[in-house]
Design an enzyme around this catalytic site. Structure first.
Site, short mmCIF file in Angstrom:
data_model
loop_
_atom_site.label_atom_id
_atom_site.label_comp_id
_atom_site.label_asym_id
_atom_site.label_seq_id
_atom_site.Cartn_x
_atom_site.Cartn_y
_atom_site.Cartn_z
N ASP A 186 -9.00 -4.70 -2.42
CA ASP A 186 -8.30 -4.98 -1.16
C ASP A 186 -8.49 -3.86 -0.14
O ASP A 186 -8.41 -2.68 -0.47
CB ASP A 186 -6.81 -5.18 -1.40
CG ASP A 186 -6.08 -5.57 -0.12
OD1 ASP A 186 -6.35 -6.66 0.39
OD2 ASP A 186 -5.28 -4.77 0.37
N HIS A 232 0.86 -1.18 0.00
CA HIS A 232 0.00 0.00 0.00
C HIS A 232 0.90 1.23 0.00
O HIS A 232 1.60 1.48 0.98
CB HIS A 232 -0.91 0.01 1.23
CG HIS A 232 -1.85 -1.15 1.30
ND1 HIS A 232 -3.12 -1.12 0.77
CD2 HIS A 232 -1.69 -2.40 1.82
CE1 HIS A 232 -3.71 -2.29 0.97
NE2 HIS A 232 -2.86 -3.08 1.61
N PHE A 233 0.86 1.98 -1.09
CA PHE A 233 1.71 3.17 -1.21
C PHE A 233 0.92 4.47 -1.02
O PHE A 233 1.48 5.55 -1.10
CB PHE A 233 2.43 3.17 -2.56
CG PHE A 233 3.64 2.26 -2.58
CD1 PHE A 233 4.08 1.62 -1.44
CD2 PHE A 233 4.35 2.06 -3.76
CE1 PHE A 233 5.20 0.79 -1.46
CE2 PHE A 233 5.47 1.23 -3.78
CZ PHE A 233 5.89 0.60 -2.64
N ARG A 234 -0.38 4.37 -0.81
CA ARG A 234 -1.23 5.47 -0.31
C ARG A 234 -1.45 6.64 -1.25
O ARG A 234 -2.31 7.47 -0.97
CB ARG A 234 -0.68 5.99 1.03
CG ARG A 234 -0.45 4.95 2.11
CD ARG A 234 -1.70 4.21 2.46
NE ARG A 234 -1.54 3.37 3.66
CZ ARG A 234 -2.35 2.38 3.98
NH1 ARG A 234 -3.39 2.08 3.19
NH2 ARG A 234 -2.15 1.66 5.07
N ASP A 280 2.13 -7.09 2.65
CA ASP A 280 0.98 -6.25 3.00
C ASP A 280 1.47 -4.98 3.71
O ASP A 280 0.90 -4.55 4.72
CB ASP A 280 -0.03 -7.00 3.86
CG ASP A 280 -1.35 -6.25 4.02
OD1 ASP A 280 -1.58 -5.28 3.27
OD2 ASP A 280 -2.14 -6.63 4.91
#
EC number: 3.5.2.3
Length: 428
Positions: free
Chosen positions: A151, A61-63, A304
């Site tokens: 996800d 997750h790189f946001r 994750d």
């Protein structure tokens, strides 16, 4: 740019150490063997180091966009490179969500502008990831979507998931599933078990995950779709995936380092850095995950990586966001806890982090071969260091492993022929 990696050792197909030099020209490995340096190439002295294929993490997750206080594509990629990763796949739970061709193109451009490693962007299954209207799969594939997932949340209706699988199968893409039945969450923040009962917290039962997987493998069989299970966490889920594979259903699964290393009984006090989704489960679940990985039920390891700000995590357990970071600590933790003690071979661990995810998704990476992409990680298997969150290149410092001493650390990473990370002592 050309590099010659000298004096290192690689693992052959039998897991045996073999000394070999590797030449990198442009983005490609062009020679492997005993090689002499030429005048126009940079020599990297890898004496005493393992030269490994670059690690592959298909769940990060790189946001960005929308969550830049937590992470950006640039900072996430730097963290990946420091951890030895050369290819990562970024989840779509951003704001806005990559649910249109235009938004996917924006993400692709941002990757090209700021990332030092290969980033494969997921597209969402549903518009805004709210589960009631399907995205345009064909247009998103054309814009470069790696696969499709919502996800962060589960697809709640069987009809929506079945339609998604049929659409994905028609364009030869995978459905990647966060498996969670909302009607079984019960407002939980940890696993329904020893820790939740001792601390008076609502727990998330194991069946919350496994019931979705049981539903979805049958839908995948009917749709002839590649169905991938994210961050599998329970013994029941492992059993369902094992049975589905035996039945010939196209299902793959990943497991996170933290679910292999920890269980709910390990949570100290009410430390929110131990709060992730799915939660840390029971010791029996952890044992089943390890067994499932070793017997091939679970295909590979994925971190994750889920950064949050310290302000967000600095609250009570039921209010803190789910998630921990993992890119910069995965290899040393797993090497220390599984390879150093003889439970796994070094080749097994390397395979779980390189070729196995690539085989699961048909990616042309994860090996050291002439003509292949120059994705290479140099590892000092003798280096001992204490995990220090303040040294992380990720914006996220939310790790339960801060202060843990580990052996075996990546010291240089070449991604697509470019030096993405190095400690400063290798290049001549």
């Amino acid at each position: 740019m050309s590099y010659l990696i000298k004096n290192g050792w690689i693992l052959n197909e039998n897991g045996e150490k073999t000394q070999a030099d590797i030449r990198v020209t442009g983005e490609t490995i062009t020679a492997i063997g005993k090689l002499d340096a030429t005048d126009n190439e940079t020599v990297i002295d890898a004496k005493g180091l393992l030269v490994s294929p670059g690690f592959v993490d298909l769940h990060v997750h790189f946001r960005e966009p929308g969550g830049e206080k937590k992470e950006t594509i640039e900072t996430g990629a730097k963290a990946a490179a420091r951890g030895g990763y050369t290819t990562v796949a970024a989840m779509p739970n951003t704001r806005p969500v990559p649910d249109t061709k235009e938004q996917m193109e924006w993400v692709q451009n941002r990757i090209k502008e700021t990332s030092c490693v290969r980033v494969l962007p997921y597209a969402s299954i549903t518009i805004r990831q709210i589960g009631d209207e399907m995205t345009n799969f064909e247009a998103l594939k054309e814009a470069g979507a790696f696969a499709f997932t919502d996800d962060g949340v589960g697809i709640q209706t069987a009809g929506m998931m079945y339609e998604a699988m049929k659409r994905a199968a028609a364009i030869d893409k995978a459905i990647v599933a966060h498996c969670e039945d909302n009607s079984l969450i019960y407002g939980g923040s940890v696993h329904e078990g020893t820790f939740s009962k001792a601390n008076g917290l609502n727990g998330i039962p194991s069946v919350c995950e496994s019931v979705h997987i049981a539903r979805d493998v049958l839908l995948a069989e009917a749709a002839n779709c590649h169905y991938h299970v994210c961050h599998i966490s329970t013994k029941e889920s492992v059993r369902v995936v094992r049975d589905a594979k035996k039945a010939g259903i196209r299902v793959t699964a990943e497991v996170s380092p933290h679910h292999l290393l920890l269980c709910d009984e390990d949570i100290p006090g009410l430390d929110t850095n131990y709060k992730m989704n799915p939660p840390l489960r029971s010791p029996e679940d952890r044992a089943a995950l390890i067994e499932g990985l070793l017997d091939g039920t679970i295909d590979f390891i994925a971190t994750d990586h889920a950064p949050h700000t310290e302000e967000e995590k600095n609250t009570e357990m039921k209010l803190a966001p789910f998630g921990i970071v993992g890119l910069e600590t995965a290899f040393p933790l797993l090497y220390t806890h599984f390879v150093k003690n003889g439970s796994w071979s070094l080749k097994q661990l390397i395979d779980y982090m390189t070729i196995k995810p690539c085989e699961a998704f048909g990616l042309p990476y994860g090996t050291l071969q002439t003509g292949q992409a120059a994705d290479i990680t140099l590892i000092d298997l003798e280096k001992e260091a204490v995990i220090d969150k303040e040294t992380f290149l990720s914006k996220g410092k939310n790790t339960p492993f801060n202060g843990i001493s580990c052996t075996g650390w990546p010291v240089a990473t070449i991604a697509a022929g470019k030096l993405a990370y190095e400690e400063g002592r290798l290049v001549k």
